[in-house]
Structure formats: C-alpha cells, structure tokens
Write an enzyme that holds these catalytic residues in place. Structure first.
Site, PDB file in Angstrom:
ATOM      1  N   ASP A   1      42.907  32.130  29.192  1.00  0.00           N
ATOM      2  CA  ASP A   1      41.960  33.140  29.553  1.00  0.00           C
ATOM      3  C   ASP A   1      41.767  34.024  28.506  1.00  0.00           C
ATOM      4  OD1 ASP A   1      41.100  35.396  30.962  1.00  0.00           O
ATOM      5  OD2 ASP A   1      42.852  35.698  32.251  1.00  0.00           O
TER       6      ASP A   1
ATOM      7  N   ASP B   1      35.190  32.736  31.336  1.00  0.00           N
ATOM      8  CA  ASP B   1      36.353  32.887  30.274  1.00  0.00           C
ATOM      9  C   ASP B   1      37.505  32.372  30.622  1.00  0.00           C
ATOM     10  OD1 ASP B   1      37.319  34.648  32.229  1.00  0.00           O
ATOM     11  OD2 ASP B   1      38.432  35.705  30.589  1.00  0.00           O
ATOM     12  N   GLU B   2      37.559  31.387  31.551  1.00  0.00           N
ATOM     13  CA  GLU B   2      38.825  30.995  31.941  1.00  0.00           C
ATOM     14  C   GLU B   2      38.643  29.360  32.524  1.00  0.00           C
ATOM     15  OE1 GLU B   2      41.506  32.258  35.488  1.00  0.00           O
ATOM     16  OE2 GLU B   2      39.873  33.685  35.129  1.00  0.00           O
TER      17      GLU B   2
HETATM   18  N1  DCP Z   1      34.196  40.434  35.684  1.00  0.00           N
HETATM   19  C1  DCP Z   1      33.489  41.212  36.353  1.00  0.00           C
HETATM   20  N2  DCP Z   1      33.968  41.916  37.399  1.00  0.00           N
HETATM   21  C2  DCP Z   1      35.138  41.729  37.955  1.00  0.00           C
HETATM   22  C3  DCP Z   1      36.103  41.048  36.919  1.00  0.00           C
HETATM   23  C4  DCP Z   1      35.704  40.347  35.992  1.00  0.00           C
HETATM   24  O1  DCP Z   1      32.299  41.149  35.878  1.00  0.00           O
HETATM   25  N3  DCP Z   1      35.579  42.387  39.105  1.00  0.00           N
HETATM   26  C5  DCP Z   1      33.855  39.951  34.321  1.00  0.00           C
HETATM   27  C6  DCP Z   1      34.110  40.548  33.103  1.00  0.00           C
HETATM   28  C7  DCP Z   1      35.530  39.928  32.550  1.00  0.00           C
HETATM   29  C8  DCP Z   1      35.177  38.601  32.760  1.00  0.00           C
HETATM   30  O2  DCP Z   1      34.628  38.521  33.964  1.00  0.00           O
HETATM   31  O3  DCP Z   1      35.363  40.145  30.899  1.00  0.00           O
HETATM   32  C9  DCP Z   1      36.526  37.629  32.919  1.00  0.00           C
HETATM   33  O4  DCP Z   1      37.318  38.411  33.582  1.00  0.00           O
HETATM   34  P1  DCP Z   1      38.883  38.497  33.618  1.00  0.00           P
HETATM   35  O5  DCP Z   1      39.428  38.848  35.286  1.00  0.00           O
HETATM   36  O6  DCP Z   1      39.596  37.380  32.848  1.00  0.00           O
HETATM   37  O7  DCP Z   1      39.023  39.770  32.833  1.00  0.00           O
HETATM   38  P2  DCP Z   1      39.280  40.164  31.373  1.00  0.00           P
HETATM   39  O8  DCP Z   1      38.893  38.789  30.531  1.00  0.00           O
HETATM   40  O9  DCP Z   1      38.000  41.205  31.226  1.00  0.00           O
HETATM   41  O10 DCP Z   1      40.369  40.688  31.244  1.00  0.00           O
HETATM   42  P3  DCP Z   1      41.760  40.041  30.921  1.00  0.00           P
HETATM   43  O11 DCP Z   1      42.302  39.982  29.548  1.00  0.00           O
HETATM   44  O12 DCP Z   1      42.559  40.709  32.002  1.00  0.00           O
HETATM   45  O13 DCP Z   1      41.677  38.562  31.082  1.00  0.00           O
HETATM   46 MG    MG Z   2      40.088  37.353  31.025  1.00  0.00          MG
END
Ligand code: DCP
Ligand code: MG
Length: 370
Positions: free
Chosen positions: A15, A111-112
């Site tokens: 992730d 991203d996952e």
């Molecule tokens: N995303 C979005 N709306 C949300 C959650 C996420 O548009 N409610 C998008 C933005 C994030 C991406 O999806 O960058 C990936 O989601 P993640 O939940 O993996 O969150 P992040 O990668 O940003 O943070 P983390 O470090 O917690 O994985």
């Molecule tokens: Mg993420």
C-alpha cells in the site's frame, strides 16, 4: 494412507503511503515536509479531501473530510487539485515492478495490491526479501515510499501493511499468527463496522481471544453469514486466493444502523448519504455503470436486493439517488425493521443488453447478487 503436505501461502500486501499527496510532494519541492491535502477546494461547496500528507494528518486531516473542515484544523494546509493521469502512470509502474516477482498480482485500487509470492518467480529466497526489494525499487524508480505486509493470507498481509506506516515492512510469521489474532482488536477485523463493534463490545468481545470463545453456530446466529468468516479468520484461516484478473465489477457502499429504521423518510435520508459515498468512489476510479442495485437487510438478517438498469451509464448522482429511492419504495420495506441499506453500481462499459427496458420503466429482480 494418503499423505500430503499443505503448502503454506506467502502473501504480500503493498500500500503506497499517502499516495496522491506523496506524488504531489515529490513533483513540487515547495510542498515537501508540509501539510498538503489533495482534493476539492475549501471555497467551493462540497469539496472533500481525497488524501492528506502525513504532515497534515498530524492535525487530524483525513480522507473524505470536507475541505473546509481540513482548513479549520490546519490553517496553513496547502490544497492541491488531483492529477489522475499522473497517479495512473505511477500505478502502472508499481504494477510492472510487482510482476517482476510474481504473476499473481491482484490490484485493489491504484495504490494497493495483493501479491502471491509462494512460487518465487525471481528466485529471491524469502517473501520478506521480495517485499524489501519491491520497496527499494519503488523508492529508486519512483522516489516514493510504500508499506508492505507479509504473511500467510490476504487478511493478515493487509493488516500487517498498515501496522508500521509510512515506509513500513511488517511480517506476521506462521508461529505468530495465533497470538497475533488473539490480541487483535475486533474493530480491525474486516467487515466489522461501528455497529458490529458496539454489539461485540456489549457482549464483552474486545479482542480476537474473546471472539474465539464463541462457536461457529453462535457467531452465525448472532452476525449472519459474516459470523462464519469471523470464526475462521480469528483462527488465522483465510482461503481467499489472490485473483490476478479481477476487474472492479461493482462499486458499492452500505451502512448498518445503530437503530433499525422503520420509516421511508429515514431510509431515504440514509440512501442519500450512501449515494454520495458511492459516487465519490465511482469518480475516484473513473467508473460509470448502467445498473443500480439496492440492498436491504432486515433486523432478522433476511436480505433482499433490487436493481434497475439504464441504457446508458449513469454519470450523475441525482439519478443514483432517485433510482435507489424508487427501488426502496417498491421493495415493501416500509414499516419493517431495516438494519442495513446499501447501493451498488455495476455493468461498467458493457454494451446494453437486448430486452432491457427501453421505456425507462423500473425492472425489478429479486435476490440478485450484489
Ligand atoms: N482516496 C480518495 N478518497 C478516499 C480515500 C482514498 O480519493 N476516501 C485516494 C487518495 C489516496 C488513494 O486513494 O491517496 C489511496 O488510498 P489509501 O486509503 O491507500 O490512502 P493513502 O495512500 O493516501 O494513505 P495511506 O498511507 O494511509 O495508505
Ligand atoms: Mg495508500
């Protein structure tokens, strides 16, 4: 006697850290080390944060929070508009890295992904070393960090990747699985939302160990079908395969309520909230479908679904709300005790099937899979 040895799977969950925000910080040196929110502007109505940099998270800024609120929590936060084309490019680059180590890659979002590295394609020797190499390649080739979880199944790998974010690498080895699950907070269990967590807390179930005291029959009686899942998962059993070719077939959202709903007004208000959540995700994945499905679960755990298909993909939230409400009105749920409502959108990019309604009339199918 037949003898067989069970092959233990080696699963990695990767992730990316603060995905959109990290990319913006990478590409704009001015943003490095600063609180950044990617998403809608706080000036406009309805702008929400897609994600926030770790610097912004210290102030309590979170994904899906109204941008206005983020600005209140962190007045010097920098708002950045999303650049989806760049995120998609980075996403395909990380997938290319994954494929160096296994053909079994199941992306969950941009991203996952889950990777099954049991067959060690690159001959690295250990799953932990594969995860290390993937993290290093992502750093060197993309100047970004990822967190990795390594374990024996999807459930544990996913939990592991979250334990030491950002830039984490967490291994839950076979010998640790049992004690890990016993200590794990039940709110961390997949499928346990706020309402189920509260119900479990009221029953004295706080950790995996408490859950383990219940028989499979009791858990099914108390929690419906997911009860069986809880029974297995608390014992470290998760037999879901990593599925490489799985496309997103539907985007859905649902909510279980603290109190059962009985009036259409209450239910309609909840449907609007769920529709907003679903619509946000459709936009995020850039997916638009022709079929809207309503799911209703009653207090006795009986569940029904109703759906309606349009000729064209639905691209506006108003149609989703209107359709869900119409399906609900026709479902005979009024005056029943409703514990859960859900909306799903599916049928992405398929040509319209024949004999579908040309008239715009509702077509009802019962008990379709969500
Ligand atoms: N995303 C979005 N709306 C949300 C959650 C996420 O548009 N409610 C998008 C933005 C994030 C991406 O999806 O960058 C990936 O989601 P993640 O939940 O993996 O969150 P992040 O990668 O940003 O943070 P983390 O470090 O917690 O994985
Ligand atoms: Mg993420």
């Amino acid at each position: 006697m037949e003898s067989y040895s069970q092959i233990r799977k080696k699963i990695i969950h990767i992730d990316m850290d603060a995905f959109y925000a990290s990319i913006e910080q990478r590409d704009n040196p001015d943003y490095k080390g600063k609180p950044v929110a990617v998403g809608g502007s706080p000036e406009g109505r309805g702008g929400v944060v897609a994600t926030a940099s770790y610097e912004a998270r210290k102030f309590g800024v979170r994904s899906a929070m109204p941008s206005k609120k983020a600005l209140q929590l962190c007045p010097h936060i920098i708002f950045v508009r999303p650049r989806f084309d760049v995120y998609k490019q980075v996403s395909s680059h990380i997938r290319e890295i994954f494929f160096r180590y296994t053909d079994l890659v199941e992306p969950l979002s941009l991203d996952e992904a889950y990777l099954d590295v049991t067959t060690d394609k690159a001959g690295i020797g250990s799953a932990l070393d594969i995860a290390r190499e993937i993290k290093t390649s992502i750093k060197e080739e993309l100047q970004l960090t990822a967190s990795a979880g390594v374990s024996i199944n999807k459930f544990l790998a996913k939990i592991a990747s979250d334990l030491q974010k950002p830039d984490g690498l967490t291994f839950i080895g076979p010998s640790r699985v049992e004690s890990f699950m016993e200590k794990l907070d039940i709110s961390k269990f997949h499928g346990v939302g706020k309402v189920t967590a509260e119900k479990m807390h009221n029953m004295g179930i706080h950790k995996g160990a408490d859950l383990k005291r219940y028989s499979e029959n009791d858990l099914v009686r108390l929690f419906g079908k997911t009860g069986r899942f809880y029974y297995q998962i608390v014992r470290g059993i998760d037999e879901r395969e990593v599925e490489p070719n799985r496309e997103t077939k539907s985007v859905s959202g649902e909510d279980t309520f603290a109190y059962d709903l009985t009036t259409l007004d209450e239910m309609n208000a909840e449907l609007e909230k769920i529709a907003h959540y679903v619509f946000e995700r459709l936009q995020r994945y850039n997916l638009y479908g022709r079929t809207i499905t309503l799911k209703v679960k009653y207090s006795n755990f009986q569940q029904i679904t109703r759906n309606h298909s349009y000729q064209q993909a639905v691209t506006d939230i108003e149609t989703i709300i209107k359709t869900a409400k119409q399906l609900l009105a026709a479902s005979d749920s009024e005056d029943k005790k409703v514990r859960l409502l859900g909306i799903g959108v599916s049928n992405f990019g398929n040509p319209a099937r024949k004999n579908q309604d040309e008239t715009g009339q509702l077509q009802l199918f019962s008990d379709d899979e969500f």
